[in-house]
Scaffold this active site. Structure first.
Site, short mmCIF file in Angstrom:
data_model
loop_
_atom_site.label_atom_id
_atom_site.label_comp_id
_atom_site.label_asym_id
_atom_site.label_seq_id
_atom_site.Cartn_x
_atom_site.Cartn_y
_atom_site.Cartn_z
N LYS A 17 0.72 -1.28 0.55
CA LYS A 17 0.03 -0.19 0.02
C LYS A 17 0.52 1.01 -0.02
O LYS A 17 0.58 2.26 -0.68
CB LYS A 17 -0.97 -0.22 0.95
CG LYS A 17 -2.07 -0.78 1.06
CD LYS A 17 -3.27 -0.35 2.15
CE LYS A 17 -4.57 -1.65 1.33
NZ LYS A 17 -4.37 -3.03 1.66
N GLU A 66 -10.32 6.75 2.78
CA GLU A 66 -11.55 6.14 3.86
C GLU A 66 -11.05 4.57 4.02
O GLU A 66 -9.71 4.58 3.11
CB GLU A 66 -12.68 5.37 2.55
CG GLU A 66 -12.81 4.24 1.89
CD GLU A 66 -11.98 4.56 1.13
OE1 GLU A 66 -12.12 5.98 0.30
OE2 GLU A 66 -11.64 3.68 -0.08
N SER A 101 1.87 -9.52 -0.81
CA SER A 101 1.05 -8.58 -0.90
C SER A 101 1.47 -7.53 0.50
O SER A 101 1.36 -6.52 0.51
CB SER A 101 -0.01 -8.41 -1.23
OG SER A 101 -0.83 -8.94 -0.24
C1 LIG Z 1 -5.01 -3.85 1.53
C2 LIG Z 1 -4.29 -5.01 1.23
C3 LIG Z 1 -5.18 -5.63 0.37
C4 LIG Z 1 -6.25 -5.70 -0.67
O1 LIG Z 1 -5.79 -4.85 -1.90
P1 LIG Z 1 -5.84 -5.07 -3.49
O2 LIG Z 1 -6.18 -3.52 -3.93
O3 LIG Z 1 -6.56 -5.76 -3.96
O4 LIG Z 1 -4.13 -5.04 -3.20
C5 LIG Z 1 -4.25 -7.12 -0.59
N1 LIG Z 1 -3.42 -7.71 0.61
C6 LIG Z 1 -2.68 -6.65 1.34
C7 LIG Z 1 -1.49 -6.89 2.26
C8 LIG Z 1 -3.46 -5.43 1.87
O5 LIG Z 1 -3.37 -4.68 2.71
#
Ligand SMILES: *Cc1c(COP(=O)(O)O)cnc(C)c1O
Length: 399
Positions: free
Chosen positions: A89, A111, A378
């Site tokens: 993020k 948000e 992610s």
């Molecule tokens: C917020 C988040 C997501 C989901 O958001 P995307 O916009 O689909 O990437 C996925 N993995 C993590 C670790 C997150 O914090």
């Protein structure tokens, strides 16, 4: 060549469904983004923040034990979990905050549902010396008290939203209203590849650093492209970032793992492409979980980061043209993968990312031993440990 969006659309998806009062701000942002994205000074500043604050480039780690356990393909993990604040993020938030500063804005609003995007925005606002207000459904502020306190520590004001069901979609509506009230000094920092144009393209652009690095790193390690890139999909920003530089490489499969929750045949799901229909919400035309009247339906997943009731328009497009595959993964499968990766590699993944790992565990036999695949990790899973323990029937005290 992959065709670029035409006037903010990906074929029929996307667009700018916003009140008249926001159009000026949206057009100003659109123009600024398309100017600065190719501006050497802007990119120098952005890259400096990515390298010196977020900790990029992130590693590409070979998962040796898991590869041996499954008997192939060669599994690589793109380590977005190692970024500052623990997920992908930060890439987007740094890019947008920098752009907002170029536009003379002094305040960020956002948000948040689970609080992860709110914390990332609050972090960057603190670092860049900007004011920050975050809108969060009252229900979510109760469920995510720790993240509310984190944001407050970082100097952000959190506004609980009481309208509707007091969850994420209501926080989205409130943030849009607040932006309408204060467009002159405020930037609405959207956290995924959604919202009115230019947000989906802009967020994908700032996140595409992920696949840019991946491509160099996998060529360095294997001398050839991967057979597949896998990522979890909530709104779809980490997946778009991981896919982008491979879209024009048809031999690379692009696979998005959606949160099926308790199963796509139940109402307890957040798998938008697998169960949703076309509609308009949050300023865009895309695919949403909605009822027969077109009202946004409640969604469910064990993973707070994946339970957005829709998907970004570029994913809806990639699905339509068949360039990317979108597969459902249940809570059970994700929790299992969370445990498998922790034990095999010593890496505790975010429960969101565990959805992508789970899909590979199910489908490893679709690849040959010489293939490599990349899973976009992610985020890190420390935030999820208490919830996973509870799923396994163990109550921890520090949730
Ligand atoms: C917020 C988040 C997501 C989901 O958001 P995307 O916009 O689909 O990437 C996925 N993995 C993590 C670790 C997150 O914090």
């Amino acid at each position: 060549m992959y065709s670029m969006p035409y006037q903010g659309r990906f074929d029929e998806f996307g667009g700018q469904y916003v009140p008249e009062t926001l159009m000026n701000a949206i057009l100003e942002l659109d123009e600024a983004f398309h100017y600065y994205k190719d501006d050497p000074e802007f990119n120098k500043d952005f890259n400096k923040l990515l390298n010196e604050y977020a900790g990029r480039p992130s590693l590409l780690t070979f998962a040796n034990n898991l590869t041996n356990e499954l008997g192939g393909p060669k599994i690589y993990l793109k380590r977005e979990d190692l970024n500052h604040t623990g997920s992908h993020k930060i890439n987007n938030v740094l890019g947008q905050a920098l752009l907002a500063k170029r536009l003379g804005k002094t305040r960020l609003i956002a948000e948040t549902g689970a609080g992860q995007h709110g914390v990332a925005t609050a972090t960057v606002a603190a670092y860049l010396g900007m004011d920050c207000d975050v809108f969060m459904g009252r229900e979510d502020t109760k469920r995510q008290a720790l993240n509310v306190y984190r944001m407050e520590l970082l100097g952000t004001k959190v506004h609980p939203v009481d309208t509707g069901t007091a969850t994420l979609k209501d926080a989205v509506n409130e943030a849009l209203r607040e932006w309408t009230r204060k467009v002159s000094d405020t930037h609405y920092l959207i956290g995924s590849v959604m919202g009115p144009a230019p947000f989906p393209e802009m967020v994908r652009h700032f996140q595409s650093v992920i696949s840019k690095e991946m491509k160099e790193q996998i060529i360095e390690a294997e001398g050839k492209l991967p057979a597949a890139v896998l990522a979890c999909v909530g709104g779809g920003s980490n997946a778009m970032g991981a896919f982008y530089h491979f879209i024009d490489e048809p031999e690379v499969r692009l696979i998005g793992a959606e949160a099926a929750g308790r199963g796509i045949e139940t109402p307890y799901t957040a798998a938008s492409i697998n169960t949703g229909t076309k509609g308009v919400f949050h300023g865009m035309h895309s695919i949403f979980n909605q009822d027969e009247q077109g009202q946004i339906a409640p969604v469910y997943s064990i993973s707070a980061g994946l339970d957005y009731p829709g998907i970004g328009p570029e994913h809806a497009y990639l699905n339509k043209i068949g360039r990317a595959e979108y597969v459902p993964v249940t809570d059970d499968e994700a929790v299992n993968a969370f445990e498998v990766l922790s034990k095999s590699e010593g890496i505790i993944p975010a429960i969101e990312s565990a959805h992508a790992v789970a899909h590979l565990l199910k489908t490893a036999d679709e690849y040959s031993k010489d293939d490599s695949v990349i899973i976009n990790l992610s985020g890190r899973g420390d935030k999820d440990v208490a919830a996973i323990a509870r799923y396994r029937g163990k109550e921890l005290y520090d949730d």
